[in-house]
Design an enzyme around this catalytic site. Structure first.
Site, PDB file in Angstrom:
ATOM      1  N   CYS A 115      77.451  33.154  40.344  1.00 17.25           N
ATOM      2  CA  CYS A 115      76.512  32.113  39.866  1.00 17.25           C
ATOM      3  C   CYS A 115      75.358  31.867  40.819  1.00 17.25           C
ATOM      4  O   CYS A 115      74.340  31.300  40.434  1.00 17.25           O
ATOM      5  CB  CYS A 115      77.252  30.804  39.613  1.00 17.25           C
ATOM      6  SG  CYS A 115      78.525  30.942  38.369  1.00 17.25           S
ATOM      7  N   HIS A 256      72.476  24.292  40.161  1.00 18.17           N
ATOM      8  CA  HIS A 256      73.330  25.089  39.276  1.00 18.17           C
ATOM      9  C   HIS A 256      74.000  24.136  38.293  1.00 18.17           C
ATOM     10  O   HIS A 256      74.555  23.102  38.692  1.00 18.17           O
ATOM     11  CB  HIS A 256      74.365  25.815  40.137  1.00 18.17           C
ATOM     12  CG  HIS A 256      75.339  26.617  39.344  1.00 18.17           C
ATOM     13  ND1 HIS A 256      74.964  27.379  38.263  1.00 18.17           N
ATOM     14  CD2 HIS A 256      76.687  26.768  39.478  1.00 18.17           C
ATOM     15  CE1 HIS A 256      76.039  27.968  37.769  1.00 18.17           C
ATOM     16  NE2 HIS A 256      77.093  27.615  38.478  1.00 18.17           N
ATOM     17  N   ASN A 286      77.329  26.047  31.400  1.00 16.70           N
ATOM     18  CA  ASN A 286      77.114  26.801  32.633  1.00 16.70           C
ATOM     19  C   ASN A 286      76.832  28.267  32.280  1.00 16.70           C
ATOM     20  O   ASN A 286      77.729  28.976  31.838  1.00 16.70           O
ATOM     21  CB  ASN A 286      78.369  26.657  33.510  1.00 16.70           C
ATOM     22  CG  ASN A 286      78.290  27.449  34.802  1.00 16.70           C
ATOM     23  OD1 ASN A 286      77.360  28.231  35.016  1.00 16.70           O
ATOM     24  ND2 ASN A 286      79.264  27.261  35.663  1.00 16.70           N
TER      25      ASN A 286
HETATM   26  O1  UT7 Z   1      79.839  28.254  38.271  1.00 16.28           O
HETATM   27  C1  UT7 Z   1      80.989  27.817  38.894  1.00 16.28           C
HETATM   28  C2  UT7 Z   1      82.047  27.709  37.881  1.00 16.28           C
HETATM   29  N1  UT7 Z   1      83.084  26.769  37.988  1.00 16.28           N
HETATM   30  C3  UT7 Z   1      82.972  25.450  38.228  1.00 16.28           C
HETATM   31  O2  UT7 Z   1      81.949  24.915  38.533  1.00 16.28           O
HETATM   32  C4  UT7 Z   1      84.217  24.649  38.068  1.00 16.28           C
HETATM   33  C5  UT7 Z   1      84.315  23.482  38.998  1.00 16.28           C
HETATM   34  N2  UT7 Z   1      85.415  22.604  38.566  1.00 16.28           N
HETATM   35  C6  UT7 Z   1      85.249  21.740  37.537  1.00 16.28           C
HETATM   36  O3  UT7 Z   1      84.162  21.627  36.982  1.00 16.28           O
HETATM   37  C7  UT7 Z   1      86.437  20.869  37.169  1.00 16.28           C
HETATM   38  O4  UT7 Z   1      87.462  21.052  38.084  1.00 16.28           O
HETATM   39  C8  UT7 Z   1      86.943  21.176  35.720  1.00 16.28           C
HETATM   40  C9  UT7 Z   1      85.932  20.702  34.681  1.00 16.28           C
HETATM   41  C10 UT7 Z   1      87.196  22.667  35.525  1.00 16.28           C
HETATM   42  C11 UT7 Z   1      88.234  20.434  35.472  1.00 16.28           C
HETATM   43  O5  UT7 Z   1      88.042  19.033  35.684  1.00 16.28           O
HETATM   44  P1  UT7 Z   1      89.079  18.190  36.547  1.00 16.28           P
HETATM   45  O6  UT7 Z   1      88.645  16.791  36.481  1.00 16.28           O
HETATM   46  O7  UT7 Z   1      89.188  18.858  37.889  1.00 16.28           O
HETATM   47  O8  UT7 Z   1      90.404  18.353  35.694  1.00 16.28           O
HETATM   48  P2  UT7 Z   1      91.813  18.927  36.160  1.00 16.28           P
HETATM   49  O9  UT7 Z   1      91.738  20.393  36.423  1.00 16.28           O
HETATM   50  O10 UT7 Z   1      92.354  18.031  37.225  1.00 16.28           O
HETATM   51  O11 UT7 Z   1      92.665  18.707  34.870  1.00 16.28           O
HETATM   52  C12 UT7 Z   1      93.027  17.404  34.433  1.00 16.28           C
HETATM   53  C13 UT7 Z   1      93.843  17.556  33.169  1.00 16.28           C
HETATM   54  C14 UT7 Z   1      94.961  18.590  33.290  1.00 16.28           C
HETATM   55  O12 UT7 Z   1      96.074  18.110  32.570  1.00 16.28           O
HETATM   56  P3  UT7 Z   1      97.303  17.435  33.356  1.00 16.28           P
HETATM   57  O13 UT7 Z   1      97.817  18.485  34.284  1.00 16.28           O
HETATM   58  O14 UT7 Z   1      96.721  16.243  34.066  1.00 16.28           O
HETATM   59  O15 UT7 Z   1      98.222  17.078  32.243  1.00 16.28           O
HETATM   60  C15 UT7 Z   1      94.389  19.781  32.573  1.00 16.28           C
HETATM   61  O16 UT7 Z   1      95.380  20.621  32.014  1.00 16.28           O
HETATM   62  O17 UT7 Z   1      93.001  17.995  32.109  1.00 16.28           O
HETATM   63  C16 UT7 Z   1      93.596  19.129  31.474  1.00 16.28           C
HETATM   64  N3  UT7 Z   1      92.547  19.962  30.936  1.00 16.28           N
HETATM   65  C17 UT7 Z   1      92.002  19.756  29.723  1.00 16.28           C
HETATM   66  N4  UT7 Z   1      92.261  18.834  28.779  1.00 16.28           N
HETATM   67  C18 UT7 Z   1      91.526  18.874  27.668  1.00 16.28           C
HETATM   68  C19 UT7 Z   1      91.935  21.028  31.527  1.00 16.28           C
HETATM   69  N5  UT7 Z   1      90.984  21.511  30.690  1.00 16.28           N
HETATM   70  C20 UT7 Z   1      91.009  20.738  29.576  1.00 16.28           C
HETATM   71  C21 UT7 Z   1      90.284  20.749  28.375  1.00 16.28           C
HETATM   72  N6  UT7 Z   1      90.576  19.797  27.440  1.00 16.28           N
HETATM   73  N7  UT7 Z   1      89.322  21.649  28.101  1.00 16.28           N
END
Ligand code: UT7
Length: 329
Positions: A115, A256, A286
């Site tokens: 990225c 980004h 993204n």
């Molecule tokens: O270009 C670089 C590319 N990557 C990035 O920039 C990613 C950087 N990271 C992020 O943007 C965030 O970490 C995410 C958006 C990917 C995730 O957000 P988060 O607030 O860190 O959520 P999390 O991973 O802590 O997940 C919280 C909950 C989990 O469920 P449990 O374990 O609490 O029951 C996930 O399984 O949200 C769940 N979850 C979803 N729920 C509904 C993960 N993805 C989804 C989804 N819909 N799409």
């Protein structure tokens, strides 16, 4: 290096596919919803490429940039393409674009820095301009990430979109500085990756060699998030003084477009007000390395790349890589 060997944006172009995919479209087949996606990422919709190649998108962005520059393809001395989702291992995406647009005098190469690739590619271009060999360089970032999705992986497929952006640059005597870096520990336990898929159709391979080839993007979102909120403001704080301006002098910050919470955290740390920060994440998602050139084209077409404006662009990506460029137009 002399900070007064800067860049001039001669033209910009972008291409985003027609197919709009809304958050609610994902809810139809997996456990996710608009509320979760929008509140956690700032994304409402994204474009997915259906039926075209990555180099087609890159070529369209390039043609639009040539139009905006009022330049002929033969005037382009070099084409640099950043992509993490190429159509081929070889030929390079840059050669494919060179052929489409007929830039027969251009050297062509690809850059791979995930990225952060556009910032790396811009810096390669600037250094060629600075060396005096070339006058007009086309810098493209083009991404077809949706073809690397496991569409049932809700932690990845809702985040990314497809598209391409292109800027044609020449040299100037205005300030320019860059900060490029990598934190290779991002590879040590594979925090964000997509394996090269060779198919493993090897008659001599032992069973162990034929281990599962997972062809999809896999990510530890939390670790990427932690890296991003730390490195984005650090890189901006480092690059602006190198270009000779204070953070308060920045007219436009182009981050980004990975996650609105990452961007807000960086803005807070930097004390840069929201009206100076350009965002298109809500509609584009993204687009990996294409985020920044697509933003630049949208800004240009809105008449916001005014002469003398001080721009800072910053990105991070798999690897981990990061890069920031600060320059005066
Ligand atoms: O270009 C670089 C590319 N990557 C990035 O920039 C990613 C950087 N990271 C992020 O943007 C965030 O970490 C995410 C958006 C990917 C995730 O957000 P988060 O607030 O860190 O959520 P999390 O991973 O802590 O997940 C919280 C909950 C989990 O469920 P449990 O374990 O609490 O029951 C996930 O399984 O949200 C769940 N979850 C979803 N729920 C509904 C993960 N993805 C989804 C989804 N819909 N799409």
């Amino acid at each position: 290096m002399d900070i007064k060997h800067g860049i001039k944006i001669i033209g910009t172009g972008s291409y985003t596919p027609e197919t709009v995919v809304k958050n609610s479209d994902f809810s139809e087949y997996m456990d996710t919803d608009d509320e979760w996606i929008y509140s956690r990422t700032g994304i409402k919709e994204r474009r997915f490429n259906t039926g075209k190649t990555n180099f087609f998108m890159a070529g369209e962005a390039a043609k639009r940039a040539l139009d905006s520059a009022g330049a002929k393809p033969e005037e382009i001395d070099m084409i640099i393409v950043s992509t993490a989702s190429p159509d081929f291992f070889y030929p390079s995406a840059a050669c494919l674009v060179q052929n489409i647009i007929g830039a027969k005098n251009a050297a062509a190469l690809d850059v791979s820095a995930a990225c952060a690739g556009f910032i790396y590619a811009l810096d390669v271009a600037r250094n060629y301009l600075f060396a005096g060999k070339y006058k007009k360089i086309m810098v493209i970032a083009s991404e077809f990430l949706s073809r690397q999705f496991d569409f049932y992986d809700r932690t990845v497929s809702v985040l990314f979109g497809d598209g391409a952006g292109c800027v044609i640059i020449g040299g100037s005597r205005r300030p320019y500085a860059s900060v490029l870096g990598a934190a290779g520990e991002g590879c040590s336990d594979m925090k964000l990756f997509c394996k090269a898929n060779y198919g493993m159709n090897v008659p001599f391979a032992k069973t162990a060699d034929k281990e599962e080839q997972d062809p999809y993007i896999r990510m530890n979102g939390k670790d990427v998030y932690k890296f991003a909120v730390d490195i984005m403001p650090k890189a901006v704080k480092e690059v602006c003084p190198q270009a000779g301006f204070a953070l308060s002098d920045v007219d436009l910050l182009i981050p980004h477009q990975a996650n609105i919470r990452i961007i807000n955290s960086a803005m807070k740390d930097l004390g840069i007000p929201a009206e100076k920060v350009f965002l298109n994440i809500e509609k584009r998602g993204n687009i990996s390395s294409a985020c920044i050139p697509v933003c630049l084209d949208e800004l240009n077409r809105a008449g916001k790349l005014r002469d003398g404006a001080r721009i800072c662009a910053v990105a991070f990506g798999a690897g981990f890589t990061y890069g920031a460029a600060a320059f005066e137009l």
